[in-house]
Design a protein around this motif. Structure first.
Motif, PDB file in Angstrom:
ATOM      1  N   ALA A   1       0.837  -1.208   0.000  1.00  0.00           N
ATOM      2  CA  ALA A   1       0.000   0.000   0.000  1.00  0.00           C
ATOM      3  C   ALA A   1       0.870   1.255   0.000  1.00  0.00           C
ATOM      4  O   ALA A   1       0.575   2.235  -0.702  1.00  0.00           O
ATOM      5  CB  ALA A   1      -0.930  -0.010   1.206  1.00  0.00           C
ATOM      6  N   GLU A   2       1.953   1.205   0.763  1.00  0.00           N
ATOM      7  CA  GLU A   2       2.857   2.362   0.844  1.00  0.00           C
ATOM      8  C   GLU A   2       3.564   2.599  -0.500  1.00  0.00           C
ATOM      9  O   GLU A   2       3.667   3.728  -0.974  1.00  0.00           O
ATOM     10  CB  GLU A   2       3.867   2.119   1.986  1.00  0.00           C
ATOM     11  N   LEU A   3       4.022   1.504  -1.118  1.00  0.00           N
ATOM     12  CA  LEU A   3       4.690   1.632  -2.419  1.00  0.00           C
ATOM     13  C   LEU A   3       3.732   2.193  -3.467  1.00  0.00           C
ATOM     14  O   LEU A   3       4.089   3.043  -4.276  1.00  0.00           O
ATOM     15  CB  LEU A   3       5.226   0.265  -2.881  1.00  0.00           C
ATOM     16  N   TRP A   4       2.487   1.712  -3.446  1.00  0.00           N
ATOM     17  CA  TRP A   4       1.470   2.165  -4.411  1.00  0.00           C
ATOM     18  C   TRP A   4       1.104   3.628  -4.141  1.00  0.00           C
ATOM     19  O   TRP A   4       0.924   4.411  -5.060  1.00  0.00           O
ATOM     20  CB  TRP A   4       0.259   1.239  -4.333  1.00  0.00           C
ATOM     21  N   ARG A   5       1.015   3.994  -2.871  1.00  0.00           N
ATOM     22  CA  ARG A   5       0.710   5.384  -2.517  1.00  0.00           C
ATOM     23  C   ARG A   5       1.768   6.318  -3.102  1.00  0.00           C
ATOM     24  O   ARG A   5       1.446   7.360  -3.663  1.00  0.00           O
ATOM     25  CB  ARG A   5       0.662   5.545  -0.993  1.00  0.00           C
ATOM     26  N   LYS A   6       3.032   5.904  -2.984  1.00  0.00           N
ATOM     27  CA  LYS A   6       4.119   6.739  -3.502  1.00  0.00           C
ATOM     28  C   LYS A   6       4.047   6.851  -5.023  1.00  0.00           C
ATOM     29  O   LYS A   6       4.181   7.944  -5.579  1.00  0.00           O
ATOM     30  CB  LYS A   6       5.479   6.151  -3.103  1.00  0.00           C
ATOM     31  N   ARG A   7       3.849   5.725  -5.709  1.00  0.00           N
ATOM     32  CA  ARG A   7       3.787   5.764  -7.169  1.00  0.00           C
ATOM     33  C   ARG A   7       2.591   6.580  -7.632  1.00  0.00           C
ATOM     34  O   ARG A   7       2.633   7.258  -8.631  1.00  0.00           O
ATOM     35  CB  ARG A   7       3.706   4.349  -7.753  1.00  0.00           C
ATOM     36  N   ARG A   8       1.498   6.506  -6.877  1.00  0.00           N
ATOM     37  CA  ARG A   8       0.288   7.245  -7.243  1.00  0.00           C
ATOM     38  C   ARG A   8       0.350   8.700  -6.763  1.00  0.00           C
ATOM     39  O   ARG A   8      -0.516   9.489  -7.089  1.00  0.00           O
ATOM     40  CB  ARG A   8      -0.952   6.554  -6.638  1.00  0.00           C
ATOM     41  N   ARG A   9       1.371   9.030  -5.949  1.00  0.00           N
ATOM     42  CA  ARG A   9       1.526  10.369  -5.375  1.00  0.00           C
ATOM     43  C   ARG A   9       0.268  10.808  -4.618  1.00  0.00           C
ATOM     44  O   ARG A   9      -0.253  11.909  -4.812  1.00  0.00           O
ATOM     45  CB  ARG A   9       1.826  11.408  -6.461  1.00  0.00           C
ATOM     46  N   LEU A  10      -0.244   9.922  -3.774  1.00  0.00           N
ATOM     47  CA  LEU A  10      -1.442  10.225  -2.986  1.00  0.00           C
ATOM     48  C   LEU A  10      -1.025  10.664  -1.588  1.00  0.00           C
ATOM     49  O   LEU A  10       0.038  10.268  -1.109  1.00  0.00           O
ATOM     50  CB  LEU A  10      -2.347   8.988  -2.875  1.00  0.00           C
ATOM     51  N   ASP A  11      -1.884  11.464  -0.946  1.00  0.00           N
ATOM     52  CA  ASP A  11      -1.559  11.849   0.430  1.00  0.00           C
ATOM     53  C   ASP A  11      -2.346  11.013   1.438  1.00  0.00           C
ATOM     54  O   ASP A  11      -2.465  11.363   2.592  1.00  0.00           O
ATOM     55  CB  ASP A  11      -1.794  13.356   0.651  1.00  0.00           C
ATOM     56  N   TYR A  12      -2.917   9.902   0.945  1.00  0.00           N
ATOM     57  CA  TYR A  12      -3.591   8.961   1.843  1.00  0.00           C
ATOM     58  C   TYR A  12      -3.290   7.553   1.333  1.00  0.00           C
ATOM     59  O   TYR A  12      -2.833   7.384   0.199  1.00  0.00           O
ATOM     60  CB  TYR A  12      -5.103   9.198   1.865  1.00  0.00           C
ATOM     61  N   GLN A  13      -3.542   6.554   2.198  1.00  0.00           N
ATOM     62  CA  GLN A  13      -3.211   5.177   1.836  1.00  0.00           C
ATOM     63  C   GLN A  13      -4.320   4.578   0.952  1.00  0.00           C
ATOM     64  O   GLN A  13      -5.453   4.481   1.397  1.00  0.00           O
ATOM     65  CB  GLN A  13      -3.058   4.359   3.130  1.00  0.00           C
ATOM     66  N   PRO A  14      -4.022   4.188  -0.291  1.00  0.00           N
ATOM     67  CA  PRO A  14      -5.054   3.579  -1.134  1.00  0.00           C
ATOM     68  C   PRO A  14      -5.348   2.141  -0.695  1.00  0.00           C
ATOM     69  O   PRO A  14      -4.511   1.521  -0.034  1.00  0.00           O
ATOM     70  CB  PRO A  14      -4.422   3.596  -2.523  1.00  0.00           C
ATOM     71  N   VAL A  15      -6.522   1.633  -1.048  1.00  0.00           N
ATOM     72  CA  VAL A  15      -6.876   0.259  -0.698  1.00  0.00           C
ATOM     73  C   VAL A  15      -6.092  -0.708  -1.583  1.00  0.00           C
ATOM     74  O   VAL A  15      -6.109  -0.613  -2.812  1.00  0.00           O
ATOM     75  CB  VAL A  15      -8.396   0.015  -0.873  1.00  0.00           C
ATOM     76  N   VAL A  16      -5.371  -1.602  -0.939  1.00  0.00           N
ATOM     77  CA  VAL A  16      -4.561  -2.590  -1.636  1.00  0.00           C
ATOM     78  C   VAL A  16      -4.804  -3.941  -0.983  1.00  0.00           C
ATOM     79  O   VAL A  16      -4.929  -4.037   0.230  1.00  0.00           O
ATOM     80  CB  VAL A  16      -3.057  -2.215  -1.547  1.00  0.00           C
ATOM     81  N   ASP A  17      -4.928  -4.967  -1.805  1.00  0.00           N
ATOM     82  CA  ASP A  17      -5.120  -6.310  -1.260  1.00  0.00           C
ATOM     83  C   ASP A  17      -4.114  -7.240  -1.924  1.00  0.00           C
ATOM     84  O   ASP A  17      -3.888  -7.151  -3.131  1.00  0.00           O
ATOM     85  CB  ASP A  17      -6.548  -6.783  -1.534  1.00  0.00           C
ATOM     86  N   VAL A  18      -3.504  -8.095  -1.141  1.00  0.00           N
ATOM     87  CA  VAL A  18      -2.574  -9.068  -1.721  1.00  0.00           C
ATOM     88  C   VAL A  18      -2.797 -10.415  -1.061  1.00  0.00           C
ATOM     89  O   VAL A  18      -3.001 -10.493   0.143  1.00  0.00           O
ATOM     90  CB  VAL A  18      -1.098  -8.589  -1.592  1.00  0.00           C
ATOM     91  N   ARG A  19      -2.842 -11.458  -1.894  1.00  0.00           N
ATOM     92  CA  ARG A  19      -3.013 -12.801  -1.324  1.00  0.00           C
ATOM     93  C   ARG A  19      -2.300 -13.844  -2.180  1.00  0.00           C
ATOM     94  O   ARG A  19      -2.089 -13.644  -3.375  1.00  0.00           O
ATOM     95  CB  ARG A  19      -4.494 -13.140  -1.184  1.00  0.00           C
ATOM     96  N   VAL A  20      -1.930 -14.930  -1.531  1.00  0.00           N
ATOM     97  CA  VAL A  20      -1.249 -16.021  -2.230  1.00  0.00           C
ATOM     98  C   VAL A  20      -2.296 -16.876  -2.927  1.00  0.00           C
ATOM     99  O   VAL A  20      -3.355 -17.153  -2.370  1.00  0.00           O
ATOM    100  CB  VAL A  20      -0.449 -16.884  -1.223  1.00  0.00           C
ATOM    101  N   LEU A  21      -2.030 -17.230  -4.181  1.00  0.00           N
ATOM    102  CA  LEU A  21      -2.915 -18.161  -4.882  1.00  0.00           C
ATOM    103  C   LEU A  21      -2.450 -19.567  -4.556  1.00  0.00           C
ATOM    104  O   LEU A  21      -1.477 -20.062  -5.128  1.00  0.00           O
ATOM    105  CB  LEU A  21      -2.856 -17.918  -6.386  1.00  0.00           C
ATOM    106  N   ARG A  22      -3.132 -20.185  -3.624  1.00  0.00           N
ATOM    107  CA  ARG A  22      -2.703 -21.497  -3.138  1.00  0.00           C
ATOM    108  C   ARG A  22      -2.762 -22.537  -4.267  1.00  0.00           C
ATOM    109  O   ARG A  22      -3.680 -22.528  -5.079  1.00  0.00           O
ATOM    110  CB  ARG A  22      -3.596 -21.960  -1.995  1.00  0.00           C
ATOM    111  N   GLY A  23      -1.741 -23.375  -4.282  1.00  0.00           N
ATOM    112  CA  GLY A  23      -1.734 -24.466  -5.261  1.00  0.00           C
ATOM    113  C   GLY A  23      -1.173 -24.073  -6.612  1.00  0.00           C
ATOM    114  O   GLY A  23      -0.931 -24.919  -7.456  1.00  0.00           O
TER     115      GLY A  23
END
Ligand SMILES: [Zn+2]
Length: 392
Positions: free
Chosen positions: A222-244
């Motif tokens: 979320a922090e990396l994306w916020r920086k690339r997007r140049r936002l002054d708030y934390q954007p919603v980011v979701d990350v998950r492992v695709l099991r299998g």
């Protein structure tokens, strides 16, 4: 929204008036009144989903007319108006002329299938070269929900900023390959759009090793994306492992990968079912939009349709890293202007497993009053030559 301007009676009337009088050949002009050559009704084809898609095309075509794109509307009205059902001993397959217009439900459905198959093949190849590698699903939002008139800019920003995120040192080190898809979803209550990216990331086995410090947790993403997007708030980011999903991939892994890369588009943003019938969102209410007439933001009908067409025009909605073979000839790009003949096996078995050819049934789409369906108009016992060949 209100649908007063779109009662079913009016819709049905317009469907019968329009659809009956369009020729089946995608490039030919509509037939005149009374010139319709549709033969009398035979047996119904009886596929509810297909019937609904066909009805959907008519309401979208009306929308395309309304936004000044009659040539696209005509193509969509000619889409799949004639289908060939090839019956084999162990199953059936279908061929039909498709319009290839971007918002066509049949085009979206087929693109999703082709993209999934292609991405699956590429990723399995790459993962086989990197034993222990795994797949992650990363979802990145634009940052905030936007009104329709800002959607084009939002999608442009997402497409511009995503590669920057992938080039960030921490990400470059941790990610072997990526596939990204832009998705648009409209909130039916607020009328605001959520533009977001689904990215499938392949990471090496070392990604999860504590001592190698490759691992990026959700907060860091979320922090990396916020920086690339140049936002002054934390954007919603979701990350998950695709099991299998790992090399070598088993049937379960393939299934979960297929689910992840299918990225079903959200047709409900443009067309919603009302009493079993499709209704065009935005046909009955105005929203502010700049239609490029020099008057700036003004209230217009059909704004969701305008916004989606503008936001996706000349843009790569699906993209992938170079090492997945993004420049290969077989990257599925169905360009505007094609009239492909689709092959749609009714079950998972390929055409090879269908067994002996029995006959081809020809169905035409026709509308009579409130009733619309595909009707059988003929049979051919000559086997079509080749997988994609149309029967005589
Ligand atoms: Zn179509």
């Amino acid at each position: 929204m209100t649908d007063s301007a779109y009662s079913w009676d009016a819709l049905a009337q317009s469907i019968s008036a329009d659809a009956l009088h369009f020729a089946r050949d995608p490039d030919s002009p509509p037939l005149d009144d009374g010139e319709s050559d549709l033969p009398d009704a035979g047996k119904r084809e009886g596929n509810e989903a297909r019937r609904f898609r066909q009805l959907t095309k008519e309401v979208i075509a009306k929308g395309l007319d309304a936004v000044g794109k009659p040539e696209l509307a005509l193509r969509m009205r000619n889409c799949c108006t004639k289908i060939y059902k090839h019956i084999h001993e162990n199953g059936v397959r279908f061929t039909a002329h498709e319009c290839g217009v971007p918002v066509c439900p049949d085009r979206e459905r087929r693109d999703a299938r082709r993209h999934a198959a292609s991405v699956e093949r590429r990723i399995m190849k790459l993962m086989a070269k990197h034993p222990g590698s795994q797949a992650l699903m990363l979802t990145l939002t634009f940052g905030r929900a936007v009104p329709a008139h800002e959607l084009k800019t939002a999608v442009g920003d997402l497409i511009r900023d995503f590669p920057k995120l992938m080039l960030t040192a921490a990400v470059k080190r941790a990610v072997l390959a990526w596939v990204r898809k832009v998705e648009l979803a409209r909130n039916p209550v607020s009328w605001l759009w959520i533009a977001h990216i689904h990215a499938l990331l392949i990471v090496p086995a070392e990604y999860f090793w504590r001592e190698r410090k490759f691992y990026i947790d959700q907060k860091k993403w979320a922090e990396l994306w916020r920086k690339r997007r140049r936002l002054d708030y934390q954007p919603v980011v979701d990350v998950r492992v695709l099991r299998g999903v790992k090399a070598p991939m088993d049937a379960e892994g393939r299934k979960s990968l297929r689910e992840a890369v299918k990225y079903d588009t959200k047709p409900s943003s443009l067309v919603i079912p009302r009493g079993g019938r499709p209704v065009m969102v935005g046909a009955g209410h105005k929203e502010p939009y700049d239609i490029g007439d020099g008057r700036g933001l003004q209230p217009h009908y059909h704004v969701p349709l305008r916004a989606v067409l503008d936001a996706t025009k000349n843009r790569r909605i699906l993209s992938m890293s170079q090492n997945l073979g993004a420049d290969d000839d077989d990257v599925p790009e169905l360009e505007f202007g094609e009239y492909p003949e689709d092959v749609e096996p009714e079950d998972a078995r390929g055409p090879r497993d269908l067994g002996r050819f029995i006959c081809t049934e020809v169905y035409v789409w026709r509308v009579r009053g409130l009733d619309a369906d595909y009707f059988l108009v003929g049979r051919s016992f000559d086997e079509p030559q080749g997988r994609l060949a149309m029967p005589p």
